[in-house]
Write an enzyme that holds these catalytic residues in place. Structure first.
Site, PDB file in Angstrom:
ATOM      1  N   TYR A 207       0.842  -1.204   0.000  1.00 36.73           N
ATOM      2  CA  TYR A 207       0.000   0.000   0.000  1.00 36.73           C
ATOM      3  C   TYR A 207       0.876   1.253   0.000  1.00 36.73           C
ATOM      4  O   TYR A 207       0.645   2.203  -0.747  1.00 36.73           O
ATOM      5  CB  TYR A 207      -0.924   0.004   1.225  1.00 36.73           C
ATOM      6  CG  TYR A 207      -1.455   1.375   1.554  1.00 36.73           C
ATOM      7  CD1 TYR A 207      -2.402   1.996   0.738  1.00 36.73           C
ATOM      8  CD2 TYR A 207      -0.980   2.086   2.672  1.00 36.73           C
ATOM      9  CE1 TYR A 207      -2.866   3.279   1.022  1.00 36.73           C
ATOM     10  CE2 TYR A 207      -1.436   3.361   2.961  1.00 36.73           C
ATOM     11  CZ  TYR A 207      -2.370   3.953   2.134  1.00 36.73           C
ATOM     12  OH  TYR A 207      -2.815   5.226   2.404  1.00 36.73           O
TER      13      TYR A 207
ATOM     14  N   SER B 155      -3.848  14.623   5.750  1.00 39.13           N
ATOM     15  CA  SER B 155      -4.768  14.146   4.708  1.00 39.13           C
ATOM     16  C   SER B 155      -6.211  14.112   5.211  1.00 39.13           C
ATOM     17  O   SER B 155      -6.457  13.901   6.400  1.00 39.13           O
ATOM     18  CB  SER B 155      -4.336  12.734   4.304  1.00 39.13           C
ATOM     19  OG  SER B 155      -5.390  12.054   3.659  1.00 39.13           O
TER      20      SER B 155
ATOM     21  N   TYR C  42      -9.961  16.432  -0.110  1.00 36.50           N
ATOM     22  CA  TYR C  42     -10.304  15.785  -1.386  1.00 36.50           C
ATOM     23  C   TYR C  42     -11.457  16.538  -2.035  1.00 36.50           C
ATOM     24  O   TYR C  42     -12.098  17.380  -1.389  1.00 36.50           O
ATOM     25  CB  TYR C  42     -10.724  14.338  -1.130  1.00 36.50           C
ATOM     26  CG  TYR C  42      -9.552  13.390  -1.058  1.00 36.50           C
ATOM     27  CD1 TYR C  42      -8.658  13.307  -2.123  1.00 36.50           C
ATOM     28  CD2 TYR C  42      -9.339  12.587   0.045  1.00 36.50           C
ATOM     29  CE1 TYR C  42      -7.579  12.441  -2.065  1.00 36.50           C
ATOM     30  CE2 TYR C  42      -8.258  11.715   0.111  1.00 36.50           C
ATOM     31  CZ  TYR C  42      -7.384  11.652  -0.954  1.00 36.50           C
ATOM     32  OH  TYR C  42      -6.317  10.808  -0.914  1.00 36.50           O
TER      33      TYR C  42
ATOM     34  N   THR D  21      -6.766  18.538  -3.308  1.00 37.02           N
ATOM     35  CA  THR D  21      -6.203  17.503  -4.192  1.00 37.02           C
ATOM     36  C   THR D  21      -7.193  17.231  -5.318  1.00 37.02           C
ATOM     37  O   THR D  21      -8.337  16.847  -5.060  1.00 37.02           O
ATOM     38  CB  THR D  21      -5.932  16.214  -3.395  1.00 37.02           C
ATOM     39  OG1 THR D  21      -4.897  16.484  -2.443  1.00 37.02           O
ATOM     40  CG2 THR D  21      -5.488  15.073  -4.297  1.00 37.02           C
TER      41      THR D  21
ATOM     42  N   LYS E 214      -3.419  20.760  -5.539  1.00 33.28           N
ATOM     43  CA  LYS E 214      -2.434  19.671  -5.656  1.00 33.28           C
ATOM     44  C   LYS E 214      -2.899  18.665  -6.698  1.00 33.28           C
ATOM     45  O   LYS E 214      -4.052  18.221  -6.659  1.00 33.28           O
ATOM     46  CB  LYS E 214      -2.286  18.973  -4.305  1.00 33.28           C
ATOM     47  CG  LYS E 214      -1.429  17.703  -4.334  1.00 33.28           C
ATOM     48  CD  LYS E 214      -1.205  17.179  -2.921  1.00 33.28           C
ATOM     49  CE  LYS E 214      -0.333  15.948  -2.884  1.00 33.28           C
ATOM     50  NZ  LYS E 214      -1.028  14.712  -3.222  1.00 33.28           N
TER      51      LYS E 214
ATOM     52  N   HIS F 294       0.721  12.381  -7.962  1.00 35.12           N
ATOM     53  CA  HIS F 294       0.296  11.578  -6.822  1.00 35.12           C
ATOM     54  C   HIS F 294       1.277  10.432  -6.567  1.00 35.12           C
ATOM     55  O   HIS F 294       0.894   9.344  -6.152  1.00 35.12           O
ATOM     56  CB  HIS F 294      -1.118  11.038  -7.074  1.00 35.12           C
ATOM     57  CG  HIS F 294      -1.985  10.942  -5.847  1.00 35.12           C
ATOM     58  ND1 HIS F 294      -2.958  11.856  -5.548  1.00 35.12           N
ATOM     59  CD2 HIS F 294      -2.033  10.038  -4.833  1.00 35.12           C
ATOM     60  CE1 HIS F 294      -3.571  11.514  -4.415  1.00 35.12           C
ATOM     61  NE2 HIS F 294      -3.028  10.415  -3.967  1.00 35.12           N
TER      62      HIS F 294
ATOM     63  N   ASP G 231       5.935  17.442  -6.043  1.00 32.91           N
ATOM     64  CA  ASP G 231       6.242  16.152  -5.417  1.00 32.91           C
ATOM     65  C   ASP G 231       6.204  15.066  -6.469  1.00 32.91           C
ATOM     66  O   ASP G 231       6.000  15.337  -7.648  1.00 32.91           O
ATOM     67  CB  ASP G 231       5.320  15.848  -4.227  1.00 32.91           C
ATOM     68  CG  ASP G 231       3.902  15.452  -4.616  1.00 32.91           C
ATOM     69  OD1 ASP G 231       3.664  15.014  -5.765  1.00 32.91           O
ATOM     70  OD2 ASP G 231       3.007  15.588  -3.750  1.00 32.91           O
TER      71      ASP G 231
HETATM   72  C1  LIG Z   1       0.731   5.827   1.211  1.00 32.65           C
HETATM   73  C2  LIG Z   1       0.332   7.089   0.503  1.00 32.65           C
HETATM   74  C3  LIG Z   1      -0.893   7.676   0.791  1.00 32.65           C
HETATM   75  C4  LIG Z   1      -1.266   8.864   0.149  1.00 32.65           C
HETATM   76  N1  LIG Z   1      -2.434   9.492   0.498  1.00 32.65           N
HETATM   77  C5  LIG Z   1      -2.730  10.714  -0.021  1.00 32.65           C
HETATM   78  C6  LIG Z   1      -3.872  11.438   0.440  1.00 32.65           C
HETATM   79  O1  LIG Z   1      -4.599  10.989   1.306  1.00 32.65           O
HETATM   80  N2  LIG Z   1      -4.100  12.655  -0.120  1.00 32.65           N
HETATM   81  C7  LIG Z   1      -3.282  13.194  -1.090  1.00 32.65           C
HETATM   82  O2  LIG Z   1      -3.532  14.311  -1.563  1.00 32.65           O
HETATM   83  N3  LIG Z   1      -2.201  12.519  -1.522  1.00 32.65           N
HETATM   84  C8  LIG Z   1      -1.898  11.320  -1.008  1.00 32.65           C
HETATM   85  N4  LIG Z   1      -0.771  10.666  -1.413  1.00 32.65           N
HETATM   86  C9  LIG Z   1       0.111  11.295  -2.401  1.00 32.65           C
HETATM   87  C10 LIG Z   1       1.156  12.178  -1.707  1.00 32.65           C
HETATM   88  O3  LIG Z   1       0.579  13.319  -1.145  1.00 32.65           O
HETATM   89  C11 LIG Z   1       2.235  12.643  -2.696  1.00 32.65           C
HETATM   90  O4  LIG Z   1       1.624  13.274  -3.787  1.00 32.65           O
HETATM   91  C12 LIG Z   1       3.108  11.485  -3.198  1.00 32.65           C
HETATM   92  O5  LIG Z   1       3.374  10.565  -2.171  1.00 32.65           O
HETATM   93  C13 LIG Z   1       4.405  12.052  -3.721  1.00 32.65           C
HETATM   94  O6  LIG Z   1       5.204  11.051  -4.249  1.00 32.65           O
HETATM   95  P1  LIG Z   1       6.385  10.307  -3.431  1.00 32.65           P
HETATM   96  O7  LIG Z   1       5.701   9.298  -2.570  1.00 32.65           O
HETATM   97  O8  LIG Z   1       7.183   9.704  -4.514  1.00 32.65           O
HETATM   98  O9  LIG Z   1       7.112  11.355  -2.606  1.00 32.65           O
HETATM   99  C14 LIG Z   1      -0.399   9.456  -0.811  1.00 32.65           C
HETATM  100  C15 LIG Z   1       0.832   8.848  -1.086  1.00 32.65           C
HETATM  101  C16 LIG Z   1       1.199   7.680  -0.437  1.00 32.65           C
HETATM  102  C17 LIG Z   1       2.545   7.070  -0.745  1.00 32.65           C
END
Ligand SMILES: Cc1cc2nc3c(=O)[nH]c(=O)nc-3n(C[C@H](O)[C@H](O)[C@H](O)COP(=O)(O)O)c2cc1C
Length: 364
Positions: A16, A98, A121, A146, A240, A264, A293
């Site tokens: 996950y 989040s 969201y 997001t 985002k 993402h 990111d």
């Molecule tokens: C386990 C996990 C859960 C995530 N949950 C959310 C979330 O709830 N809301 C959101 O906007 N982005 C979420 N993201 C995306 C992150 O905010 C971010 O855009 C992303 O992790 C960046 O890439 P990186 O993991 O390579 O640094 C999630 C990413 C991961 C790895």
């Protein structure tokens, strides 16, 4: 840290954290895009005193990094959101909570005196308004909308493992848990995590909270809905998940205060450009601060992003590896590593201050 996280977590949970959408081409592309960028150093410039800090929206942070919003942090470590918020405060960097957090907006609001940003969201208007109001009352300074999750991406690892909240205990999952006793004991001792912001009289257990969250997602959310949100949120508002320069122009017209270029972390649509590859073009078309990111794993990556025009980078997985491996100590180790790599890279490219980075430092 990644290897330590993999050892401690059951495979289903590690997948996950780690996984991407589809065949994970997007995940790989994010890394390739950052790896292929080379520096163009400026030699014989004095760098004996270096400054890793940056300013954004009138505030100064110790380094150009924010902890990205990630859901279900409590599955990685008990009270994961609180651990991350406290670590961010200690390092003077922003922490983004989040919508799908396992601690509430209010609990995290009270955790440490650091800068907190809340990620929303695209929810139905009433719910979006409610969460924005809660974040405002709890002292969050920035709202992040997001926009790349109109629906969930197809994460094949999760589809295969059956990862979802709440866990359904199948023989395979039970065996996975038994093989990872440190994780299992800590989860059992703290009670299984829930989608805390959705807990209410009508959603008392994790499965009804997950159902409530899914019902609240609004795939019809558009720029008009964004305008409403803009009118009710009095502080900084970031979007985002934009990954096209044209959308950045629309965001500026819609009075966003900044944009987080993101795919993402390759978790939604896999065949998208890496944000770093559209940054220069987007930067030329807007005066909005652009954050970035997706794929950031080192201080060197962060310096590349800044040199290409980003105001700040966000990290999802890199910081989560630390959290999943060793809780707060792990997060601190990752943040120490990142700040030290930023400092070393500044010295080696010949730039004394992170705020002074520009495309001249990149090999064209
Ligand atoms: C386990 C996990 C859960 C995530 N949950 C959310 C979330 O709830 N809301 C959101 O906007 N982005 C979420 N993201 C995306 C992150 O905010 C971010 O855009 C992303 O992790 C960046 O890439 P990186 O993991 O390579 O640094 C999630 C990413 C991961 C790895």
């Amino acid at each position: 840290m990644r290897l330590k996280a993999r050892r401690r977590l059951p495979k289903m949970v590690f997948d996950y954290l780690e996984g991407g959408a589809g065949s994970e081409r997007g995940l790989a592309r994010n890394r390739e895009a950052l790896d292929k960028i080379l520096f163009n150093p400026c030699r014989l410039t004095p760098v004996e005193k270096r400054d890793t800090s940056v300013s954004l929206f009138g505030k100064t942070y110790s380094m150009p990094l924010a902890i990205a919003p990630t859901g279900l942090n409590g599955v990685l470590w008990p009270d994961g959101d609180l651990v991350l918020a406290r670590a961010a405060a200690r390092y003077n960097i922003p922490f983004c909570l989040s919508t799908a957090s396992t601690s509430t907006i209010e609990e995290v609001g009270r955790a440490g005196d650091g800068e907190k940003w809340f990620q929303l969201y695209v929810l139905h208007r009433e719910q979006a308004r409610l969460f924005a109001r809660r974040a405002l009352d709890a002292g969050y300074t920035t709202l992040i909308l997001t926009v790349d999750v109109a629906v969930n991406g197809r994460r094949e690892r999760d589809l295969r493992s059956g990862f979802k909240v709440p866990f359904r205990i199948s023989p395979k999952i039970a065996a996975d848990a038994v093989l990872h006793p440190r994780w299992t004991v800590s989860q059992l001792a703290h009670g299984l995590p829930e989608l805390a912001n959705f807990a209410s009289a009508e959603a008392t257990d994790a499965s009804s909270q997950a159902a409530l969250m899914n019902r609240q997602m609004d795939a019809g959310f558009d720029w008009l809905a964004f305008a409403e949100l803009r009118d009710l949120w009095p502080h900084k508002l970031l979007i985002k998940g934009l990954i096209s320069a044209e959308d950045v122009i629309l965001a500026e017209k819609a009075r966003a205060d900044g944009v987080i270029l993101s795919n993402h972390g390759g978790r939604q649509l896999e065949d998208l450009p890496a944000p770093i590859d559209i940054l220069l073009r987007a930067k030329a078309m807007t005066s909005l601060p652009l954050l970035l990111d997706s794929g950031v794993r080192s201080g060197c990556d962060i310096i590349k992003a800044l040199a290409a025009g980003a105001s700040m980078a966000l990290s999802g997985r890199a910081v989560l590896y630390g959290l999943a491996a060793a809780g707060e100590a792990g997060v601190r180790e990752v943040l120490d590593l990142l700040i030290s790599e930023i400092d070393t890279t500044l010295a080696l490219v010949g730039c004394a201050s992170a705020d002074a980075l520009c495309p001249d430092f990149l090999h064209s």
